[in-house]
Design an enzyme around this catalytic site. Structure first.
Site, PDB file in Angstrom:
ATOM      1  N   SER A 229    -101.322   9.283 -44.041  1.00 24.56           N
ATOM      2  CA  SER A 229    -102.370   9.405 -44.661  1.00 24.56           C
ATOM      3  C   SER A 229    -102.455   7.887 -45.468  1.00 24.56           C
ATOM      4  CB  SER A 229    -102.761  10.545 -45.632  1.00 24.56           C
ATOM      5  OG  SER A 229    -102.709  11.614 -44.967  1.00 24.56           O
TER       6      SER A 229
ATOM      7  N   ASN B 221    -101.478   4.488 -51.546  1.00 24.11           N
ATOM      8  CA  ASN B 221    -100.128   5.072 -51.106  1.00 24.11           C
ATOM      9  C   ASN B 221    -100.309   5.465 -49.738  1.00 24.11           C
ATOM     10  OD1 ASN B 221     -97.570   6.415 -51.652  1.00 24.11           O
ATOM     11  ND2 ASN B 221     -98.732   8.206 -51.984  1.00 24.11           N
TER      12      ASN B 221
ATOM     13  N   HIS C 103     -98.488   8.236 -47.130  1.00 21.84           N
ATOM     14  CA  HIS C 103     -97.666   9.644 -47.211  1.00 21.84           C
ATOM     15  C   HIS C 103     -97.617  10.123 -45.617  1.00 21.84           C
ATOM     16  CE1 HIS C 103     -96.069  13.239 -48.819  1.00 21.84           C
ATOM     17  NE2 HIS C 103     -96.958  13.966 -47.918  1.00 21.84           N
TER      18      HIS C 103
ATOM     19  N   ASP D 121     -99.558  12.767 -54.371  1.00 16.55           N
ATOM     20  CA  ASP D 121    -100.214  12.627 -53.309  1.00 16.55           C
ATOM     21  C   ASP D 121    -101.600  13.092 -53.099  1.00 16.55           C
ATOM     22  OD1 ASP D 121     -97.782  11.356 -52.258  1.00 16.55           O
ATOM     23  OD2 ASP D 121     -96.973  13.474 -51.908  1.00 16.55           O
TER      24      ASP D 121
HETATM   25  C1  GAR Z   1     -92.521   6.667 -45.896  1.00 20.12           C
HETATM   26  O1  GAR Z   1     -92.341   7.613 -44.730  1.00 20.12           O
HETATM   27  C2  GAR Z   1     -93.483   7.007 -46.703  1.00 20.12           C
HETATM   28  O2  GAR Z   1     -94.754   7.666 -46.091  1.00 20.12           O
HETATM   29  C3  GAR Z   1     -92.962   8.012 -47.437  1.00 20.12           C
HETATM   30  O3  GAR Z   1     -91.615   7.622 -47.561  1.00 20.12           O
HETATM   31  C4  GAR Z   1     -91.072   6.869 -46.730  1.00 20.12           C
HETATM   32  C5  GAR Z   1     -90.671   5.420 -47.134  1.00 20.12           C
HETATM   33  O4  GAR Z   1     -90.175   4.512 -45.964  1.00 20.12           O
HETATM   34  N1  GAR Z   1     -93.723   8.221 -48.757  1.00 20.12           N
HETATM   35  C6  GAR Z   1     -93.779   9.381 -49.659  1.00 20.12           C
HETATM   36  O5  GAR Z   1     -93.106  10.468 -49.129  1.00 20.12           O
HETATM   37  C7  GAR Z   1     -94.712   9.334 -50.704  1.00 20.12           C
HETATM   38  N2  GAR Z   1     -94.929  10.831 -51.241  1.00 20.12           N
HETATM   39  P1  GAR Z   1     -90.093   3.161 -46.085  1.00 20.12           P
HETATM   40  O6  GAR Z   1     -89.166   2.755 -47.430  1.00 20.12           O
HETATM   41  O7  GAR Z   1     -89.522   2.623 -44.765  1.00 20.12           O
HETATM   42  O8  GAR Z   1     -91.404   2.390 -46.273  1.00 20.12           O
END
Ligand code: GAR
Length: 199
Positions: free
Chosen positions: A135, A106, A108, A144
């Protein structure tokens, strides 16, 4: 060639960054399947445009374990070796996690264990930290959580808005996610407790 399964719920920019590296031959693997729990996810539309195998099961109203087992079946049917969550906004059941032992990553947008959960960039900004980041970690059934593979730090500037900070973090996300995937695929690591170390 190892096959990635990408799980996403929204925009899909991390998926696109991975796909770009795969298509350019910088990441030596194939994208075996792109899955979304949201039919309207822009990332799913992008996967279709790229001609990648993809699918969607709307999660709304479905019980977690039976939903997850349908997703796991799709991933297995498509020969997925490594599962990459890319903005997949669902907690995975223990049963799903155990089907891909140490094989789910994942990304984050914070330096875990700080600011887990939703709106990590907003949490960092309002908490007043001077440094945040992103991360890549192995996934377990908690939010997470799981051993950390790679992190990148991003300075929080006095002039930052949520948008400018999120944009700089996202740039680092796009860089380290592919690096972490490459490392996992090479297999030269060992997990010692919560530590992932190079071998
Ligand atoms: C990203 O910033 C990712 O790190 C976050 O969602 C966004 C997705 O963007 N994920 C989390 O917060 C997981 N807990 P994307 O769809 O453009 O890749």
């Amino acid at each position: 060639m190892k096959r990635l399964g990408i799980l996403l719920s929204g925009r899909g920019s991390n998926f696109e960054a991975i796909a770009r590296n795969v298509l350019a031959g910088r990441l030596h693997c194939e994208i075996g399947f792109v899955f979304s729990n949201k039919p309207e996810a822009p990332g799913l539309a992008r996967a279709r445009e790229l001609g990648l195998p993809s699918g969607c099961i709307p999660s709304a109203g479905l019980e977690r374990e039976s939903f997850d087992s349908q997703v796991a079946d799709l991933l297995h049917q498509n020969g997925v070796d490594l599962v990459c969550l890319a903005g997949y906004m669902r907690l995975l059941s223990g049963k799903f996690v155990s089907q891909f032992p140490q094989r789910i990553l994942n990304i984050h947008p914070s330096l875990l264990p700080a600011f887990p959960g939703l709106d990590a960039q907003y949490q960092a900004l309002t908490h007043g930290v001077k440094v945040t980041g992103c991360s890549v970690h192995l996934v377990d059934e908690n939010l997470d959580s799981g051993p950390i593979l790679m992190q990148a730090a991003v300075a929080v500037l006095d002039t930052d808005s949520l948008e400018t900070l999120s944009e700089r973090i996202l740039k680092e996300e796009h860089r380290i996610y592919s690096e972490a995937i490459a490392w996992m695929l090479e297999g030269n690591y060992r997990i010692q407790g919560r530590r992932v170390v190079k071998t």
